[in-house]
Design a protein around this motif. Structure first.
Motif, short mmCIF file in Angstrom:
data_model
loop_
_atom_site.label_atom_id
_atom_site.label_comp_id
_atom_site.label_asym_id
_atom_site.label_seq_id
_atom_site.Cartn_x
_atom_site.Cartn_y
_atom_site.Cartn_z
N VAL A 35 -29.32 -1.14 -1.11
CA VAL A 35 -27.96 -0.24 -1.38
C VAL A 35 -27.01 -0.68 -2.61
N ASN A 36 -26.50 -1.68 -2.87
CA ASN A 36 -26.06 -2.35 -4.29
C ASN A 36 -26.77 -2.18 -4.91
N ILE A 37 -28.06 -2.46 -5.19
CA ILE A 37 -29.09 -2.73 -6.38
C ILE A 37 -29.08 -0.42 -7.40
N ALA A 38 -29.72 0.04 -5.65
CA ALA A 38 -29.24 1.46 -6.50
C ALA A 38 -28.02 2.04 -6.60
N ARG A 39 -26.63 1.95 -6.23
CA ARG A 39 -25.58 2.13 -6.60
C ARG A 39 -25.13 1.88 -8.27
N TYR A 40 -26.00 1.05 -9.00
CA TYR A 40 -25.93 1.04 -10.86
C TYR A 40 -26.13 2.27 -10.77
N SER A 82 -24.45 7.50 1.34
CA SER A 82 -25.54 8.14 0.88
C SER A 82 -25.06 9.24 0.08
N GLN A 83 -24.12 9.92 -0.11
CA GLN A 83 -23.10 11.16 -0.96
C GLN A 83 -23.60 10.89 -3.04
N LYS A 84 -22.84 9.47 -2.86
CA LYS A 84 -22.83 8.19 -3.65
C LYS A 84 -24.61 8.28 -4.72
N LEU A 85 -24.92 7.31 -3.57
CA LEU A 85 -26.62 7.13 -4.27
C LEU A 85 -27.36 8.58 -4.55
N MET A 86 -26.69 9.64 -3.74
CA MET A 86 -27.77 11.13 -4.16
C MET A 86 -26.97 11.06 -5.56
N ALA A 87 -25.99 11.13 -5.58
CA ALA A 87 -25.40 11.39 -6.56
C ALA A 87 -26.08 11.26 -8.27
N GLY A 88 -26.15 9.33 -7.55
CA GLY A 88 -26.69 8.76 -8.83
C GLY A 88 -27.47 9.03 -8.73
N PHE A 89 -28.65 9.58 -8.68
CA PHE A 89 -29.71 9.95 -8.54
C PHE A 89 -30.24 10.97 -9.57
N VAL A 90 -29.02 11.56 -9.13
CA VAL A 90 -29.82 13.45 -9.34
C VAL A 90 -28.48 12.72 -10.74
N GLU A 91 -27.81 12.88 -11.19
CA GLU A 91 -27.49 11.87 -12.89
C GLU A 91 -28.51 11.27 -13.21
N LYS A 116 -37.24 1.03 6.31
CA LYS A 116 -36.10 0.84 6.17
C LYS A 116 -34.51 0.83 5.39
N LEU A 117 -34.72 1.25 3.99
CA LEU A 117 -35.01 1.97 3.39
C LEU A 117 -33.92 3.47 3.30
N VAL A 118 -34.47 4.12 3.78
CA VAL A 118 -34.14 5.63 4.66
C VAL A 118 -32.87 5.48 5.36
N GLY A 119 -32.91 4.92 6.17
CA GLY A 119 -31.56 4.24 7.11
C GLY A 119 -30.98 3.55 6.21
N ASP A 120 -30.97 2.11 5.48
CA ASP A 120 -29.87 1.72 4.43
C ASP A 120 -29.08 3.41 3.70
N SER A 136 -32.26 -0.62 -12.27
CA SER A 136 -32.05 -0.38 -10.88
C SER A 136 -33.52 0.23 -10.71
N ALA A 137 -33.00 1.07 -11.16
CA ALA A 137 -33.82 2.22 -10.67
C ALA A 137 -35.89 2.20 -11.45
N LYS A 138 -36.06 1.26 -11.98
CA LYS A 138 -37.37 0.01 -11.65
C LYS A 138 -37.42 -0.73 -10.75
N ILE A 139 -36.87 -1.70 -10.47
CA ILE A 139 -36.58 -2.17 -9.04
C ILE A 139 -37.29 -1.20 -8.14
N LEU A 140 -35.94 -0.55 -7.82
CA LEU A 140 -35.99 0.69 -6.41
C LEU A 140 -37.61 0.96 -6.76
N CYS A 141 -37.98 1.21 -7.57
CA CYS A 141 -39.82 2.13 -8.15
C CYS A 141 -40.22 1.07 -7.65
N CYS A 142 -40.26 -0.54 -7.93
CA CYS A 142 -41.40 -1.18 -7.68
C CYS A 142 -41.09 -1.81 -5.92
#
Length: 1629
Positions: A897-902, A944-953, A932-936, A916-922
């Motif tokens: 989650v900390n990695i995805a927050r970037y 969750s709102q911030k993470l979604m906003a991050g991907f969309v941004e 597990k990730l969906v739960g986290d 961050s996107a490269k790590i998540l893709c891997c």
């Protein structure tokens, strides 16, 4: 009045301004031709907005009352019927907003309504907070538009290379604005708008939200002020301001103050530069055609009143708030006057031009050079604008070139001051305080100005006058590289200044002079000239009184001094037995000497960093030996700061691999870092002691940082594997251990006097780790203990550093824990959105951490595979599992989650979001981790709102990268744009990978699907509807929709082809998956009208990115196929019919107004297609798509090699092949390069060394060939993919869509057109053979449907209704009464005989084109031919005359019907192909794949049955094929017997046998055929078959197997009986 009080739903203070900025950007930056006319219209419409500039609509009593009553009476909305009631809360907010920004009440309502509409784009913010952002965003858009329009003006400094029409338009428009008092308005706004004041007002009314919102509001306000100031700057650059405007600008600058750090802020810097450009006369020296026009436009040269007014204003003794600023303006004015005085015909201005010296003296007296250094050049924004740098460069060079006497005066004063100081020191007095340092400040200014070179201008070249031409490929300056051509006078003067200032240099300006040289040496050519200067100084002043080392500014002097220091300090070295290692008081180096040494070391570093020749020349000099002396000094007792500079100089030397290799050995020998422990030595020595005892106590770590920098440089240049051999176990491990354990693991616990240094240490050590891991490739030998002999003992050698790093990162080691902790701290710091010391270094440290994790994920599979195969007793865990571990600080599993927050910081830190996107893709490839990730990700609602906003941004990031000026943008801007693009690619790959996993998965969460209920129950909505957030699906659709309303089609398809391809793939995967298909297709169909709007722009055209374009069309066509299938099944006829019309109609598209949403379609068709008043036919879209697939393919030239063996190279290429993400087999170019270079490095002997350049050149040729071959494979794959998708779409249209939606006649014409086109393309000589199978499959389907359509039409009766005639062409006049005279039969079926003949000929050509291979392709074609021949077969044709109820005479005398005619013509065409066709079909009937043989036999059966001339039968018997078929019955006998075993094999043999017997029976029915069969011995062969004698046995397991066994002999005996009967009958005849 109602219309006046109607509300604009787009907000008149935001929406229109956004459109202006969009149009300006399209016209000026994106160069869209169609935008020019639109810009002209929009400028005329919004001219009052530019004239009033930021003026808000005023409050109004009537509006106030209207809004007050809006909760009961409602307000009218523009473009909507009726009124809308507003909630009380919104009305309250509107009044607050109206008071806050002093705007009209309706404007406030508009902003709030727009904020409500835009809320999904700003998750977590209320509509009021969004309205604040929109208000300032509107202002930003108008300011940026103004700046861009002024930048595009015709002028003296730059050109944007736009069309003359556009430049005239913008020049005229901005001239009108200036006449209306633009300067006054801009300066007033810049003074009035203050971030702190605005924030206070917002704070009072609770108009500020989260930290991010505050940052965004602050950035918008700052950008508004900045763009307004830069508008004036751009104007002044292009055409100077008039007298009044210049005075206004001077009046503003009089009141300016500096920031806390002493520098000017960005706004005031821009305004100062605007004023300096008003006084700029440098263009006079240019000999351009437009120069005379510019001179006439320059008030400085044409208006006496202008000069008089400005001169008296600047002479005014009234001091400004910033005397230095006043001095800078005065100096610019003095130089302008001096420039004017050198022009002819300026005697009238003599009274002013003669005052230039006095004005310059005033400027110097106010420390102008010090101010320019400390307040202008060091300003944060100075190096971000190229023309700032150029203006200050011109200012300094003008001063040096135009005022030589003033420069000489400064030097004389400096010499005098130096003598006074020397005398004071000799007398033991303090030096006088009042001494001026003007020359020193001038030198420091020059050094500071040229220290950075972000635009690669290398302006400092003007200070160097080459004695010989430079032989370089890049020649900067017209005089360079041209022999015997005199350099310009200015350059001679500047060069003389540099040289003369170094002569007899007084000690006071020694360090400033060195710093000046350091700035002037910044650049490859400048460094070369500076090196030569220092070299010449040493040789020409050997007898100089200043010392044995020659001039103090020379290599000779410097290295001689270093040697003397070393000799002297060596005596002070502490003995090994001393109790403690301390820095003793230096007897040899005073503080001033230390400063001088540091300055010269920095100069040396700059020169050798840029010039490799200088690096090698210095290093190889037999007397100077800099590396040896520096290493010697590092062992002496000198301050850490000086040691740090020495190490940095070594790092600069280490850039050359030749020097780096020896430097490693020297480092090891001198034990700078102690790697060998001597038993007798009580005390440790080296840098580790310095770090732990000296630097830690001082809380400053220059030495440690410099050492890390040195190692970082060395590991990149050269990396010896046997480092330290003979003294210790060889390897890098001691260095790595020090960096890891002493530097990295302890960096957080150490104390720092300067807070930023903590992150500087982290950054530099992590950079070393990153480079080590980046260059490491796991090898099998790394996993085997290597033993070496040391002092008679066998010891284990160290592993490579990459191995050690991998081991630590694949375990729960302190290193991994600290790296993850650093990532957590980094994201927490970034979430504050506040500046803090060392922020840039923290971001780089975090970037290296993320990159380390990325590299580990990429290499872990190979590493773990090799570890499993080896015998090493090491345990490692996959990094993705370790990342799932519990965070010791938060007690949660939140590392991922900390990695995805970037990603949430993608706009401000694109590099971190990318990693961050490269790590998540891997890590998304693992299904278990997905759950597990969906739960986290969804555990905490706010996160969750911030993470979604991050991907969309990140997916929306194109909007943040608005109109980068590519021709003028810096390299950094282009790089960041590329990084943002790659981040979006990784996110889409993450979605694609996740969608392939079982739900719940990350993609479903990011795309907005239900996770707690069944996925298929999701109800997708537009953002903001029913509380639906903006998801990645909305972002993807937004990317694809841009441009669909215009003629050119989706913008992403042209500008970001790879991105668009992946977007279409995600959409297809959602539609193809059973869980997501329903919700997705329903949403796309109802809310978006996605498919129709996309398909109407097919085919896409983008030759440059052909592969991506083909894949885009493929995914879109596959999605359309699913849509047609689903809508047909669900009987949604209107949707199906609409898409079918779009794809199949050959008439211009008419607005579709039936069913749902006619108006939208009408608008779309108007914008998407041309209007036709007449019924002109257009090409069917389905055919246009086929046209866009180029069947030809360029093949790279075969390799021509001189050194490598071609066969072996092909083998190596084959070994390096792997499957990429798309499943294509391509060669790994990096791996191949590594293999080939290793092969070259392994060569021994002098011959090999001599030929190395040629070998490397040949490797480059091989790699280029492989890249071309990879592209070929990818291109063929893309073409095949597109063709498959096209075929699928055609098949769905013909098979799945309701038959009645396409009339029978149209169906035949469509199939005919497609068949003819597809044959034409594949029969082309250059068509790629790899596409044949797909085309053959399509031909088979099309022919089958053509046959079906024609035969269906044949069966339709003639129906004559009252008043109108419904008719079908009848095929056989003998079956019905003769047709009426008014409806004569015109050929066979609706498409006519000739079309059928063309199709037959093309089919036969296709069969022949396949040659000897491609039997599977011919299988489809034989099927197609059978279907085609079926067309000419009379329906329900009776076998005997009795069944037909006709006499023989009636049969013989009956006229030829259309069936017979077509049959006769068909066989004539087939026979015209002669033996070539017969050979192919007969060969396939006898040998090859079972299905191919069956179809070939069936084809032979059909042809022989209609071949009246019996040519095929004769060929069969004469060529021996009939004999082969008869003889093969013996082989069939054995195969058929095996089918009667308890476990029979496949039944393929039985079906082949049946086909063979059917064909032989057909032959036997013909008299000649019966004779040929008897001659071939068919009776004998049949008699020899034993399978007919076999009888089934009872099977206790059941009747099924019994029935199966009994079936075969029965079928066989029937076939034999028929064959024998036919033979006998014909033989008797």
């Amino acid at each position: 009045m109602a219309t006046l009080l109607a509300v604009n739903s787009a907000a008149s203070l935001w929406g229109p301004y956004k459109d202006i900025w969009q149009t300006v950007g399209n016209a000026l930056w994106r160069r869209q031709p169609e935008a020019v006319h639109l810009l002209d219209m929009i400028l005329k419409k919004h001219k009052p907005d530019f004239i009033s500039l930021f003026k808000n609509p005023s409050k109004n009593v009537q509006q106030h009352e209207k809004v007050q009553k809006a909760s009961t009476e409602g307000v009218a909305i523009q473009g909507q019927q009726g009124t809308r009631l507003l909630p009380e809360q919104l009305i309250k907010e509107a009044f607050i907003l109206s008071d806050l920004f002093d705007i009209g009440e309706l404007a406030a309502v508009e902003l709030l309504l727009a904020g409500e509409h835009q809320q999904p784009h700003f998750p977590g913010l209320t509509r009021g907070l969004v309205a604040v952002l929109l208000y300032w965003d509107g202002k930003r858009c108008i300011a940026n538009s103004l700046k861009a329009l002024i930048q595009s003006r015709r002028g003296k400094t730059w050109t944007l290379e736009l069309s003359p029409e556009l430049v005239s338009m913008t020049t005229r428009f901005t001239d009108e604005l200036m006449e209306q008092g633009l300067t006054y308005k801009v300066l007033t706004l810049v003074s009035q708008i203050d971030v702190n004041n605005e924030f206070e007002k917002l704070q009072r009314e609770r108009g500020l939200g989260s930290e991010k919102h505050r940052k965004e509001v602050s950035d918008l306000i700052k950008e508004c002020r900045q763009s307004l100031a830069e508008s004036l700057f751009a104007w002044a650059c292009q055409s100077p301001l008039g007298k009044d405007d210049t005075l206004l600008l001077i009046g503003h600058l009089e009141r300016v103050t500096v920031e806390a750090n002493g520098s000017l802020d960005a706004v005031n810097l821009a305004l100062l530069m605007a004023l300096l450009y008003c006084f700029d006369t440098s263009f006079i020296e240019q000999s351009t055609e437009e120069r005379d026009d510019m001179i006439h436009q320059l008030p400085l040269l044409t208006e006496r009143q202008y000069i008089a007014t400005i001169h008296s204003r600047l002479q005014d003794s009234q001091p400004w708030k910033l005397p230095g600023l006043q001095a800078a303006v005065r100096l610019a004015w003095a130089l302008a006057l001096r420039g004017i005085s050198q022009l002819p015909d300026v005697t009238a201005l003599a009274e002013f031009t003669e005052a230039d010296e006095a004005m310059a003296e005033l400027a110097i007296a106010d420390n102008v050079f010090l101010f320019l250094t400390e307040s202008v050049v060091v300003s944060e924004n100075f190096y971000q604008e190229e023309f700032y740098i150029r203006r200050i460069h011109n200012l300094i060079t003008d001063f040096l070139a135009l005022m030589p006497m003033k420069v000489k005066q400064l030097r004389n004063r400096a010499d005098e001051d130096a003598r006074m100081i020397h005398m004071s020191m000799q007398m033991g007095n303090e030096p006088p305080i009042s001494l001026r340092k003007d020359l020193e400040h001038l030198m420091l200014l020059i050094g500071e100005l040229y220290k950075k070179n972000p635009f690669n201008l290398e302006l400092a070249l003007e200070y160097w006058c080459p004695s010989e031409p430079l032989q370089t490929s890049t020649i900067l300056g017209s005089y360079l590289g041209v022999a015997h051509q005199r350099p310009p006078q200015r350059q001679v003067v500047l060069s003389k200044f540099v040289r003369q200032m170094g002569d007899l240099l007084p000690p006071t300006i020694y360090i400033p002079y060195l710093k000046m040289l350091q700035g002037l040496a910044n650049g490859p050519q400048c460094a070369h000239y500076c090196f030569s200067l220092l070299k010449v100084n040493g040789s020409s002043h050997v007898e100089n009184i200043q010392g044995a080392g020659g001039s103090p500014v020379s290599w000779e002097h410097f290295f001689h001094s270093l040697m003397l220091y070393h000799e002297h300090l060596r005596k002070d070295l502490p003995s090994a037995d001393s109790v403690q290692y301390r820095h003793l008081p230096s007897r040899g180096i005073t503080q001033k000497e230390q400063d001088g040494l540091i300055a010269f070391l920095q100069l040396t570093s700059t020169i050798i960093t840029w010039s490799e020749n200088a690096r090698l020349a210095l290093c190889e000099h037999p007397q100077w030996t800099p590396v040896v002396v520096i290493l010697g000094l590092l062992q002496c007792s000198i301050p850490p700061v000086l040691k740090a500079e020495l190490l940095k100089t070594l790092a600069a030397f280490g850039k050359s691999p030749e020097i780096a290799a020896s430097l490693w050995q020297s480092l090891e020998y001198t034990q700078i870092l102690q790697t060998v422990r001597v038993p007798s030595q009580r005390q440790a020595i080296g840098i580790e002691v310095e770090l732990n005892e000296i630097e830690s106590r001082c809380e400053e770590y220059p030495l440690t940082r410099a050492f890390c920098q040195l190692i970082s440089t060395l590991v990149e240049s050269s990396f010896p594997s046997n480092l330290g051999a003979g003294l210790r176990p060889p390897g890098f491990d001691p260095y790595l251990q020090f960096l890891r354990d002493s530097v990295f693991l302890r960096f957080r616990t150490r104390a720092y006097r300067r807070a930023a240094e903590k992150w500087e240490v982290a950054e530099v050590v992590l950079e070393v780790f990153y480079k080590l891991l980046r260059d490491y490739e796991p090898q099998l030998e790394d996993f085997v203990d290597q033993f070496v002999e040391l002092q008679g003992e066998e010891i284990i050698a160290y592993k490579p550093p990459g191995f050690s790093l991998m081991y630590h990162l694949l375990n729960e080691s302190p290193m991994l824990e600290l790296a993850l902790s650093l990532l957590e701290e980094g994201v927490k710091q970034l979430d504050t959105y506040a500046p803090f010391p060392g922020k840039k270094h923290l971001e780089k440290a975090v970037q290296h951490c993320l990159a380390l994790l990325n590299l580990t994920l990429q290499k872990e599979n190979l590493f773990m595979d090799l570890l499993r195969e080896s015998q090493l007793a090491l345990i490692v865990s996959p990094l993705e599992q370790l990342l799932q571990g519990i965070n010791p600080r938060t007690k949660k599993a939140d590392n991922v989650v900390n990695i995805a927050r970037y990603l949430y910081h993608g706009n401000t830190n694109p590099e971190l979001a990318f990693e961050s996107a490269k790590i998540l893709c891997c890590i998304s490839c693992n299904s278990n981790i997905q759950i597990k990730l969906v739960g986290d990700f969804t555990h905490d609602q706010s996160v969750s709102q911030k993470l979604m906003a991050g991907f969309v941004e990140c997916l929306d990031s194109e909007d943040t990268e608005e109109f980068v000026r590519l021709e003028e943008g810096s390299e950094l801007e282009k790089k960041l744009a590329g990084i943002r693009h790659e981040t979006r690619i990784h996110i889409l790959n993450l979605l694609i990978t996740s969608l392939e996993r079982n739900p719940p998965n990350l993609a479903l969460y990011l795309l907005g699907f239900e996770l707690k209920k069944p996925v298929s129950t999701t109800n997708l909505q537009d953002p903001g509807v029913l509380g639906c957030p903006r998801t990645c699906l909305h972002a993807i659709l937004n990317i694809l929709e841009k441009g669909t309303e215009g003629r050119t089609g989706p913008v992403a398809v042209r500008e970001s082809p790879q991105l668009a391809e992946l977007c279409y793939q995600v959409i297809y995967q959602l539609c193809a998956c059973s869980d997501t298909s329903g919700p997705t297709m329903r949403y796309l169909r109802t809310s978006q009208d996605f498919l129709f709007s996309q398909l109407q722009h097919l085919p896409f055209s983008n030759k440059e990115y052909e592969i991506s374009m083909l894949n885009q069309m493929s995914w879109l066509m596959k999605t359309a196929s699913i849509e047609l299938r689903i809508t047909s099944l669900n009987r949604q006829r209107s949707h199906t019919q609409r898409l079918l019309h779009l794809l199949l109609d050959d008439m211009p598209v008419k607005p579709y107004s039936d069913g749902e949403g006619g108006i939208e379609d009408e608008n779309r068709s108007i914008s998407g297609f041309l209007h036709f008043d007449t019924a002109t036919k257009v090409r069917r879209k389905i055919l246009s798509i086929l046209d866009s697939i180029d069947f030809s393919q360029e093949i790279p030239e075969p390799l021509q090699l001189d050194f490598f063996d071609r066969v072996q190279i092909e083998q190596v290429i084959a070994n390096c092949e792997h499957k990429n993400l798309r499943g294509q087999t391509v060669c790994n170019v990096k791996l191949l390069h590594r293999v080939l270079v290793a092969e070259v490095n392994a060569l021994q002997g002098m011959a090999a060394i001599g030929q190395r350049p040629l070998l490397m050149e040949e490797i480059s040729t091989i790699l280029q060939y492989v890249v071309g071959r990879n592209k070929l494979l990818q291109c063929l794959h893309a073409k095949r993919h597109a063709l498959e998708s096209w075929r699928q779409l055609v098949e769905i249209i013909l098979t799945a869509c309701p038959q009645d939606l396409i009339q029978s006649e149209d169906r035949q014409l469509i199939i005919r057109d497609i068949l003819q086109d597809v044959h034409d393309k594949i029969l082309d000589d250059e068509a790629a053979q790899e596409l044949m199978p797909v085309v053959a499959g399509a031909v088979f389907t099309l022919t089958a449907h053509l046959s079906q359509a024609v035969r269906t039409e044949q069966k339709q009766p003639l129906v004559l209704g009252p008043g109108e005639a419904h008719y079908a062409f009848m095929l056989d006049s003998s079956f019905t009464s003769p047709p009426p005279a008014e409806n004569p039969v015109v050929g066979f079926a609706s498409i006519g005989d000739s079309s059928l003949h063309i199709i037959l000929k093309k089919l036969l050509d296709f069969i022949l084109k396949t040659g000897g291979g491609f039997q599977r392709v011919r299988t489809h074609l034989y099927g197609s031919l059978l279907y085609y021949l079926q067309i000419a077969q009379r329906p329900d044709e009776p076998d005997t005359l009795e069944a037909a109820k006709k006499t023989m005479w009636e049969r013989l005398t009956a006229p030829e019907d259309v069936f017979s005619k077509l049959q006769r013509e068909n066989i004539a065409i087939i026979e015209s192909y002669g033996a070539a066709l017969m050979e192919v079909v007969c060969r396939d009937a006898c040998d090859g794949h079972e299905i191919g043989r069956m179809l070939a036999l069936a084809l032979l059966d059909r042809i022989v049955s209609v071949d009246k001339q019996q040519q095929w039968l004769l060929y069969l018997s004469n060529s021996g094929y009939l004999k082969v078929l008869v003889d093969s019955l013996v082989e069939d006998d054995h195969t058929l017997q095996s089918l009667l075993t308890p476990q029979p094999p496949l039944l393929k043999a039985l079906y082949t046998y049946e086909s063979k017997m059917a064909f032989l029976t057909r032959v036997a029915k013909i008299q000649q055929g019966a004779l040929e069969l008897l001659r071939s011995g068919v009776i004998v062969r049949l008699a020899q078959c034993q399978v007919y004698d076999m009888r089934p046995e009872m099977d206790p397991q059941g009747c099924c197997s019994f029935s199966f066994r009994i079936l075969i002999p029965y079928k066989q005996s029937c076939a034999v009986r028929m064959l024998v009967l036919d033979l006998c009958r014909n033989w008797l005849c």
